[in-house]
Design a protein around this motif. Structure first.
Motif, PDB file in Angstrom:
ATOM      1  N   LEU A   1      -2.764   4.866  -2.185  1.00  0.00           N
ATOM      2  CA  LEU A   1      -3.651   4.185  -1.720  1.00  0.00           C
ATOM      3  C   LEU A   1      -3.630   4.259  -0.136  1.00  0.00           C
ATOM      4  N   GLU A   2      -2.223   4.820  -0.220  1.00  0.00           N
ATOM      5  CA  GLU A   2      -1.654   5.090   1.116  1.00  0.00           C
ATOM      6  C   GLU A   2      -2.538   6.676   1.784  1.00  0.00           C
TER       7      GLU A   2
ATOM      8  N   ARG B   1      -6.501   8.529   5.371  1.00  0.00           N
ATOM      9  CA  ARG B   1      -7.132   9.045   5.123  1.00  0.00           C
ATOM     10  C   ARG B   1      -7.531  10.049   6.881  1.00  0.00           C
ATOM     11  N   ASP B   2      -8.058  11.225   6.681  1.00  0.00           N
ATOM     12  CA  ASP B   2      -8.915  11.565   8.051  1.00  0.00           C
ATOM     13  C   ASP B   2      -9.866  12.003   7.790  1.00  0.00           C
ATOM     14  N   THR B   3     -10.884  10.376   8.049  1.00  0.00           N
ATOM     15  CA  THR B   3     -12.356   9.804   7.970  1.00  0.00           C
ATOM     16  C   THR B   3     -13.026  11.487   7.956  1.00  0.00           C
ATOM     17  N   THR B   4     -12.647  11.934   9.210  1.00  0.00           N
ATOM     18  CA  THR B   4     -13.223  13.060  10.031  1.00  0.00           C
ATOM     19  C   THR B   4     -14.173  14.795   9.050  1.00  0.00           C
TER      20      THR B   4
ATOM     21  N   LYS C   1     -15.460  13.144  -0.045  1.00  0.00           N
ATOM     22  CA  LYS C   1     -13.621  13.188  -0.964  1.00  0.00           C
ATOM     23  C   LYS C   1     -14.451  11.411  -1.548  1.00  0.00           C
ATOM     24  N   SER C   2     -14.488  11.489  -3.250  1.00  0.00           N
ATOM     25  CA  SER C   2     -14.676  10.354  -3.598  1.00  0.00           C
ATOM     26  C   SER C   2     -13.440   9.799  -4.296  1.00  0.00           C
TER      27      SER C   2
ATOM     28  N   ASP D   1       6.801   8.546  14.607  1.00  0.00           N
ATOM     29  CA  ASP D   1       5.757   8.811  15.557  1.00  0.00           C
ATOM     30  C   ASP D   1       4.853   7.640  14.480  1.00  0.00           C
ATOM     31  N   GLN D   2       3.960   7.032  15.300  1.00  0.00           N
ATOM     32  CA  GLN D   2       2.505   5.837  15.262  1.00  0.00           C
ATOM     33  C   GLN D   2       2.624   5.474  13.524  1.00  0.00           C
ATOM     34  N   ILE D   3       2.318   7.104  13.070  1.00  0.00           N
ATOM     35  CA  ILE D   3       1.866   7.407  11.919  1.00  0.00           C
ATOM     36  C   ILE D   3       2.509   7.343  10.546  1.00  0.00           C
TER      37      ILE D   3
END
Length: 285
Positions: free
Chosen positions: A10-11, A16-19, A24-25, A182-184
């Motif tokens: 789930l993380e 995820r990097d949508t770019t 990916k499914s 960091d923020q992430i």
């Protein structure tokens, strides 16, 4: 797959990097992973409430509650805040359109992580569910000592509409630490905080839908506006069944039965049987 591994998946989906991950499914991965738990239904134990119960049965309302309204004072608790390598990355606050988001990301830019965690808690709504079908403890603690109700939902239906916002609670004797490198890292840590409780609560076998509503400017809304967000129109689920406690007054049972009949929902009643078991039987007027 265990619960910790499910959270790892789930993380990955949430952050995820949508770019780069467009092809990916993740939906297929999520369905496959959830299927391994073999959960057919989730259950929601609660008190009977004249208007809320009617809304659940007639309008399929799925109510999300603020964390501060829950019965565990240690909800959203964490241990220490640690730095595992430092970053001076700043989030461009002007990209965010409301006061709550601007305040939250300014806290992150200023490394005021305690204030950010408090604001995040104020803007997190959840609905607690369980996989326990007929639990004496749940009837006693959440369903008004057998005067309340238990709503059954189709587990796959909830998953398909809430995706990575639905997850099992991780029970632990120690509160999780928060990485503020960091923020992430901070956001990933706080996600784990939202899904961790002290081990003494493990009897609940809780799964919860946890939704952050910073983007709705939730903190700055009126009570009626907050209510509209708590009863999210994107989350409407028809109950699979309704079960009433054996202590519920007869006239209330009959009223709920009539509502269930009109909305084509099976209704059951709990009976205390010989020994320690509870029996759930179809309700008959």
């Amino acid at each position: 797959m265990n619960k910790e591994q499910y959270h790892d998946l789930l993380e990955t989906i949430e952050f995820r990097d949508t770019t780069t991950d467009k092809d990916k499914s993740y939906a297929q991965d999520l369905l496959k992973a959830f299927g391994l738990f073999e959960i057919q239904s989730f259950y929601k134990y609660s008190k009977y409430h004249e208007s809320y119960t009617r809304d659940i049965i007639e309008r399929n309302v799925f109510h999300l509650s603020p964390l501060e309204n829950l019965n565990d004072p240690a909800e959203h608790a964490f241990g220490s805040m640690t730095v595992v390598g430092d970053s001076d990355h700043k989030i461009p606050i002007d990209e965010y359109g409301n006061l709550t988001e601007k305040r939250f990301y300014k806290y992150l830019n200023d490394k005021k992580y305690y204030q950010a965690s408090k604001l995040l808690k104020e803007n997190t709504l959840i609905c607690s569910l369980t996989t326990e079908e007929n639990s004496r403890l749940m009837w006693a603690h959440y369903a008004d000592n057998h005067n309340g109700i238990c709503i059954e939902y189709d587990a796959l239906d909830i998953l398909l509409h809430t995706a990575a916002k639905l997850a099992p609670i991780l029970y632990n004797n120690e509160a999780p630490d928060v990485d503020v490198s960091d923020q992430i890292s901070f956001l990933k840590s706080m996600r784990k905080v939202s899904f961790t409780k002290q081990s003494s609560w493990s009897y609940e076998e809780e799964w919860r839908v946890s939704k952050v509503v910073l983007d709705k400017d939730y903190s700055n809304l009126t009570d009626s506006e907050k209510q509209n967000i708590q009863n999210d129109k994107d989350y409407t689920f028809k109950p699979k069944s309704v079960t009433v406690g054996y202590k519920m007054k007869q006239e209330i049972k009959d009223e709920i039965y009539n509502l269930c009949q009109m909305n084509d929902i099976p209704m059951f009643c709990v009976e205390s049987v010989q020994g320690y078991d509870l029996n759930r039987v179809p309700y008959k007027q």
